[in-house]
Design a protein around this motif. Structure first.
Motif, PDB file in Angstrom:
ATOM      1  N   ASN A  87       0.855  -1.182   0.000  1.00 30.95           N
ATOM      2  CA  ASN A  87       0.000   0.000   0.000  1.00 30.95           C
ATOM      3  C   ASN A  87       0.898   1.240   0.000  1.00 30.95           C
ATOM      4  O   ASN A  87       1.670   1.445   0.929  1.00 30.95           O
ATOM      5  CB  ASN A  87      -0.895  -0.022   1.244  1.00 30.95           C
ATOM      6  CG  ASN A  87      -1.891   1.107   1.280  1.00 30.95           C
ATOM      7  OD1 ASN A  87      -1.886   1.989   0.436  1.00 30.95           O
ATOM      8  ND2 ASN A  87      -2.757   1.076   2.283  1.00 30.95           N
ATOM      9  N   PRO A  88       0.804   2.089  -1.037  1.00 28.97           N
ATOM     10  CA  PRO A  88       1.657   3.282  -1.067  1.00 28.97           C
ATOM     11  C   PRO A  88       1.333   4.263   0.054  1.00 28.97           C
ATOM     12  O   PRO A  88       2.214   5.001   0.520  1.00 28.97           O
ATOM     13  CB  PRO A  88       1.389   3.904  -2.437  1.00 28.97           C
ATOM     14  CG  PRO A  88       0.189   3.229  -2.977  1.00 28.97           C
ATOM     15  CD  PRO A  88      -0.025   1.963  -2.210  1.00 28.97           C
TER      16      PRO A  88
ATOM     17  N   TRP B  94      -7.634  -1.796   0.856  1.00 29.82           N
ATOM     18  CA  TRP B  94      -6.750  -0.758   0.347  1.00 29.82           C
ATOM     19  C   TRP B  94      -6.367  -1.029  -1.111  1.00 29.82           C
ATOM     20  O   TRP B  94      -6.183  -0.098  -1.893  1.00 29.82           O
ATOM     21  CB  TRP B  94      -5.512  -0.595   1.221  1.00 29.82           C
ATOM     22  CG  TRP B  94      -4.609  -1.798   1.310  1.00 29.82           C
ATOM     23  CD1 TRP B  94      -4.578  -2.728   2.295  1.00 29.82           C
ATOM     24  CD2 TRP B  94      -3.601  -2.185   0.364  1.00 29.82           C
ATOM     25  NE1 TRP B  94      -3.629  -3.684   2.030  1.00 29.82           N
ATOM     26  CE2 TRP B  94      -3.002  -3.365   0.851  1.00 29.82           C
ATOM     27  CE3 TRP B  94      -3.140  -1.664  -0.837  1.00 29.82           C
ATOM     28  CZ2 TRP B  94      -1.988  -4.035   0.179  1.00 29.82           C
ATOM     29  CZ3 TRP B  94      -2.126  -2.331  -1.516  1.00 29.82           C
ATOM     30  CH2 TRP B  94      -1.559  -3.502  -1.008  1.00 29.82           C
ATOM     31  N   PHE B  95      -6.242  -2.305  -1.486  1.00 26.75           N
ATOM     32  CA  PHE B  95      -5.890  -2.665  -2.856  1.00 26.75           C
ATOM     33  C   PHE B  95      -7.023  -2.292  -3.813  1.00 26.75           C
ATOM     34  O   PHE B  95      -6.803  -1.671  -4.858  1.00 26.75           O
ATOM     35  CB  PHE B  95      -5.580  -4.162  -2.923  1.00 26.75           C
ATOM     36  CG  PHE B  95      -4.958  -4.602  -4.219  1.00 26.75           C
ATOM     37  CD1 PHE B  95      -3.596  -4.511  -4.420  1.00 26.75           C
ATOM     38  CD2 PHE B  95      -5.741  -5.116  -5.244  1.00 26.75           C
ATOM     39  CE1 PHE B  95      -3.023  -4.926  -5.609  1.00 26.75           C
ATOM     40  CE2 PHE B  95      -5.175  -5.534  -6.438  1.00 26.75           C
ATOM     41  CZ  PHE B  95      -3.805  -5.432  -6.620  1.00 26.75           C
ATOM     42  N   ASN B  96      -8.250  -2.656  -3.435  1.00 29.06           N
ATOM     43  CA  ASN B  96      -9.417  -2.325  -4.257  1.00 29.06           C
ATOM     44  C   ASN B  96      -9.607  -0.810  -4.363  1.00 29.06           C
ATOM     45  O   ASN B  96      -9.916  -0.291  -5.434  1.00 29.06           O
ATOM     46  CB  ASN B  96     -10.684  -2.972  -3.702  1.00 29.06           C
ATOM     47  CG  ASN B  96     -10.713  -4.471  -3.948  1.00 29.06           C
ATOM     48  OD1 ASN B  96     -10.160  -4.957  -4.924  1.00 29.06           O
ATOM     49  ND2 ASN B  96     -11.355  -5.193  -3.049  1.00 29.06           N
ATOM     50  N   ASP B  97      -9.403  -0.112  -3.258  1.00 28.30           N
ATOM     51  CA  ASP B  97      -9.545   1.356  -3.276  1.00 28.30           C
ATOM     52  C   ASP B  97      -8.523   1.988  -4.216  1.00 28.30           C
ATOM     53  O   ASP B  97      -8.846   2.935  -4.945  1.00 28.30           O
ATOM     54  CB  ASP B  97      -9.392   1.930  -1.865  1.00 28.30           C
ATOM     55  CG  ASP B  97     -10.549   1.545  -0.946  1.00 28.30           C
ATOM     56  OD1 ASP B  97     -11.600   1.127  -1.480  1.00 28.30           O
ATOM     57  OD2 ASP B  97     -10.383   1.665   0.282  1.00 28.30           O
ATOM     58  N   ALA B  98      -7.303   1.463  -4.201  1.00 28.02           N
ATOM     59  CA  ALA B  98      -6.258   2.009  -5.074  1.00 28.02           C
ATOM     60  C   ALA B  98      -6.598   1.765  -6.544  1.00 28.02           C
ATOM     61  O   ALA B  98      -6.375   2.632  -7.391  1.00 28.02           O
ATOM     62  CB  ALA B  98      -4.907   1.388  -4.726  1.00 28.02           C
TER      63      ALA B  98
ATOM     64  N   LYS C  44       0.464  -3.127 -11.357  1.00 23.80           N
ATOM     65  CA  LYS C  44       1.916  -2.996 -11.431  1.00 23.80           C
ATOM     66  C   LYS C  44       2.423  -1.784 -10.642  1.00 23.80           C
ATOM     67  O   LYS C  44       3.566  -1.771 -10.187  1.00 23.80           O
ATOM     68  CB  LYS C  44       2.383  -2.937 -12.877  1.00 23.80           C
ATOM     69  CG  LYS C  44       1.944  -1.724 -13.646  1.00 23.80           C
ATOM     70  CD  LYS C  44       2.479  -1.764 -15.065  1.00 23.80           C
ATOM     71  CE  LYS C  44       2.049  -0.479 -15.775  1.00 23.80           C
ATOM     72  NZ  LYS C  44       2.618  -0.413 -17.109  1.00 23.80           N
ATOM     73  N   ASP C  45       1.529  -0.786 -10.444  1.00 22.24           N
ATOM     74  CA  ASP C  45       1.927   0.377  -9.629  1.00 22.24           C
ATOM     75  C   ASP C  45       2.047   0.005  -8.150  1.00 22.24           C
ATOM     76  O   ASP C  45       2.797   0.637  -7.405  1.00 22.24           O
ATOM     77  CB  ASP C  45       0.904   1.510  -9.769  1.00 22.24           C
ATOM     78  CG  ASP C  45       0.815   2.032 -11.195  1.00 22.24           C
ATOM     79  OD1 ASP C  45       1.805   1.930 -11.933  1.00 22.24           O
ATOM     80  OD2 ASP C  45      -0.273   2.542 -11.559  1.00 22.24           O
ATOM     81  N   LEU C  46       1.308  -1.006  -7.724  1.00 17.16           N
ATOM     82  CA  LEU C  46       1.310  -1.419  -6.319  1.00 17.16           C
ATOM     83  C   LEU C  46       2.304  -2.550  -6.045  1.00 17.16           C
ATOM     84  O   LEU C  46       2.528  -2.917  -4.895  1.00 17.16           O
ATOM     85  CB  LEU C  46      -0.104  -1.863  -5.908  1.00 17.16           C
ATOM     86  CG  LEU C  46      -1.207  -0.802  -6.083  1.00 17.16           C
ATOM     87  CD1 LEU C  46      -2.568  -1.419  -5.841  1.00 17.16           C
ATOM     88  CD2 LEU C  46      -0.967   0.362  -5.157  1.00 17.16           C
TER      89      LEU C  46
END
Length: 106
Positions: A73-74, A90-94, A102-104
Motif C-alpha cells: 500500500n503506497p 486498500w488494494f481495491n480502493d487504489a 503494477k503500480d502497487l
C-alpha cells in the motif's frame, strides 16, 4: 446349535441379540488379526518392511508456509498483500482511484 427363538420373550431375545453382536465383533477382530499376521509374514518373506510397502505411519502434509508479499500500500507501507486470497480493501480502493496492479507491486 439351534435356538428356538419363538419361545423367547422380549428381554431374552434382546439379550441373545446383544450376545450375538458381541461374538460377531470378537470373530471379526480375530479374523483381522490373523490377516494382519499373514500380510506381515508375506512382506517379511519377500525381504521388505511394512514401511517399504505402505510408506510411513502418517502421510506427510505439504506445509503451507507464508508467502512473500507482492503488493504494498503506497499510503501505508506496513500494509502488504501476497496476491493470494481476497483482495484487501486498500488494494481495491487504489484500483478504483486509477492505480494499476503494477503500480502497487513491490
Amino acid at each position: 446349535m439351534a435356538i428356538d427363538i419363538k419361545n423367547l420373550n422380549h428381554n431374552q431375545l434382546n439379550e441373545l441379540i446383544n450376545k450375538a453382536q458381541v461374538r460377531q465383533g470378537e470373530l471379526r477382530k480375530e479374523k483381522v488379526a490373523k490377516l494382519r499376521e499373514k500380510v506381515h509374514a508375506l512382506i517379511k518373506a519377500e525381504g521388505y518392511t511394512f514401511e517399504d510397502i505402505f510408506g510411513g505411519a502418517r502421510a506427510k502434509r505439504r506445509s503451507t508456509g507464508t508467502v512473500a508479499p507482492k503488493y504494498r500500500n503506497p499510503a501505508n507501507p506496513e500494509q502488504t498483500w501476497s496476491g493470494r486470497g481476497k483482495r484487501p480493501r486498500w488494494f481495491n480502493d487504489a484500483l478504483k482511484a486509477g492505480k494499476k496492479e503494477k503500480d502497487l507491486a513491490i
